[in-house]
Design a protein around this motif. Sequence first.
Motif, PDB file in Angstrom:
ATOM      1  N   VAL A  33      38.193   1.219  93.892  1.00 60.29           N
ATOM      2  CA  VAL A  33      37.214   2.888  93.836  1.00 60.29           C
ATOM      3  C   VAL A  33      38.084   3.003  92.086  1.00 60.29           C
ATOM      4  N   VAL A  34      39.320   2.828  92.331  1.00 58.30           N
ATOM      5  CA  VAL A  34      39.698   3.094  90.431  1.00 58.30           C
ATOM      6  C   VAL A  34      39.081   2.686  89.361  1.00 58.30           C
TER       7      VAL A  34
ATOM      8  N   ILE B 139      48.658   9.639  96.943  1.00 58.35           N
ATOM      9  CA  ILE B 139      48.266   8.995  98.123  1.00 58.35           C
ATOM     10  C   ILE B 139      48.985   8.035  98.818  1.00 58.35           C
ATOM     11  N   LEU B 140      48.991   6.945  98.138  1.00 60.07           N
ATOM     12  CA  LEU B 140      49.873   5.670  99.189  1.00 60.07           C
ATOM     13  C   LEU B 140      51.087   6.361  99.242  1.00 60.07           C
ATOM     14  N   ALA B 141      51.902   7.575  98.748  1.00 59.88           N
ATOM     15  CA  ALA B 141      53.075   7.706  98.941  1.00 59.88           C
ATOM     16  C   ALA B 141      53.076   8.591 100.319  1.00 59.88           C
ATOM     17  N   PHE B 142      52.322   8.943 100.093  1.00 60.32           N
ATOM     18  CA  PHE B 142      52.134  10.830 100.995  1.00 60.32           C
ATOM     19  C   PHE B 142      51.289   9.984 102.466  1.00 60.32           C
ATOM     20  N   ARG B 143      50.434   9.632 102.387  1.00 62.88           N
ATOM     21  CA  ARG B 143      49.458   8.790 103.532  1.00 62.88           C
ATOM     22  C   ARG B 143      50.557   8.060 104.770  1.00 62.88           C
TER      23      ARG B 143
ATOM     24  N   ILE C 231      38.013   6.263 104.764  1.00 59.68           N
ATOM     25  CA  ILE C 231      36.765   7.275 103.943  1.00 59.68           C
ATOM     26  C   ILE C 231      37.594   8.563 102.766  1.00 59.68           C
ATOM     27  N   GLU C 232      37.958   8.284 103.426  1.00 60.35           N
ATOM     28  CA  GLU C 232      38.644  10.107 102.646  1.00 60.35           C
ATOM     29  C   GLU C 232      39.305  10.311 101.691  1.00 60.35           C
ATOM     30  N   MET C 233      40.329   9.425 101.606  1.00 60.91           N
ATOM     31  CA  MET C 233      40.795   8.836 100.506  1.00 60.91           C
ATOM     32  C   MET C 233      40.384   8.538  99.364  1.00 60.91           C
ATOM     33  N   MET C 234      39.296   7.285 100.295  1.00 63.37           N
ATOM     34  CA  MET C 234      38.323   6.425  98.803  1.00 63.37           C
ATOM     35  C   MET C 234      38.048   8.022  98.076  1.00 63.37           C
ATOM     36  N   PHE C 235      37.423   8.875  98.538  1.00 59.55           N
ATOM     37  CA  PHE C 235      36.631   9.454  97.699  1.00 59.55           C
ATOM     38  C   PHE C 235      37.613  11.183  97.086  1.00 59.55           C
ATOM     39  N   GLU C 236      38.636  10.855  97.614  1.00 57.46           N
ATOM     40  CA  GLU C 236      39.631  11.646  97.273  1.00 57.46           C
ATOM     41  C   GLU C 236      40.055  10.782  95.696  1.00 57.46           C
TER      42      GLU C 236
ATOM     43  N   ARG D  87      33.947  17.541 102.019  1.00 56.87           N
ATOM     44  CA  ARG D  87      35.095  19.088 102.233  1.00 56.87           C
ATOM     45  C   ARG D  87      35.592  18.292 100.834  1.00 56.87           C
ATOM     46  N   ILE D  88      35.707  17.014 100.393  1.00 57.99           N
ATOM     47  CA  ILE D  88      36.794  16.027  99.302  1.00 57.99           C
ATOM     48  C   ILE D  88      35.762  16.865  97.709  1.00 57.99           C
ATOM     49  N   ARG D  89      34.239  17.022  97.784  1.00 61.23           N
ATOM     50  CA  ARG D  89      33.790  17.430  96.761  1.00 61.23           C
ATOM     51  C   ARG D  89      34.294  18.505  96.390  1.00 61.23           C
TER      52      ARG D  89
END
Length: 153
Positions: free
Chosen positions: A37-38, A55-59, A104-109, A145-147
């Motif tokens: 994504v990045v 995200i990687l650290a938290f999730r 999917i949520e992480m990808m949008f974030e 929701r992410i937007r």
Amino acid sequence: MLRSLTDFIAEIAGGVREPEFAENDYRLAAAALLVHVVTIDGIIGDAEMEKLRHILAFRFSLKPEEAEHLLEAAIARDAEAVDLYAFTSVLNRAMDEEGRKRVIEMMFEVAYADGGLTEFEDNLVWRAAELLNISSRDRVEIRKRIRETFDEA
């Protein structure tokens, strides 16, 4: 056997063995999707990379150095990949529907971290969602929701 030996040597030397992320590790598969994504729009921004590390650290409940190691492994894995199936098939085997929705949520974030969602990023998340058996309705709800979260910030 080799892993036991390297763990033993690291312990004797007073070092800590860095975690390894096998090809079938769902965390590596998810991280590789996030890296994709990045990089998909050709612009790798600081905000996106910082969000990705967070995200990687938290999730995945990783220490910062473990998250960095996962990120390095994901970058290498993404560079080797031919398609998204290599990652989504691992996730489909390892996660239930709620877990796949979180991916999917992480990808949008990560996609929204630089202030907006490009058509390339949106298309990538759409393709990943299809391969992860996430309905279009759920994907659209997650994106909205992410937007809204990023609009409020």
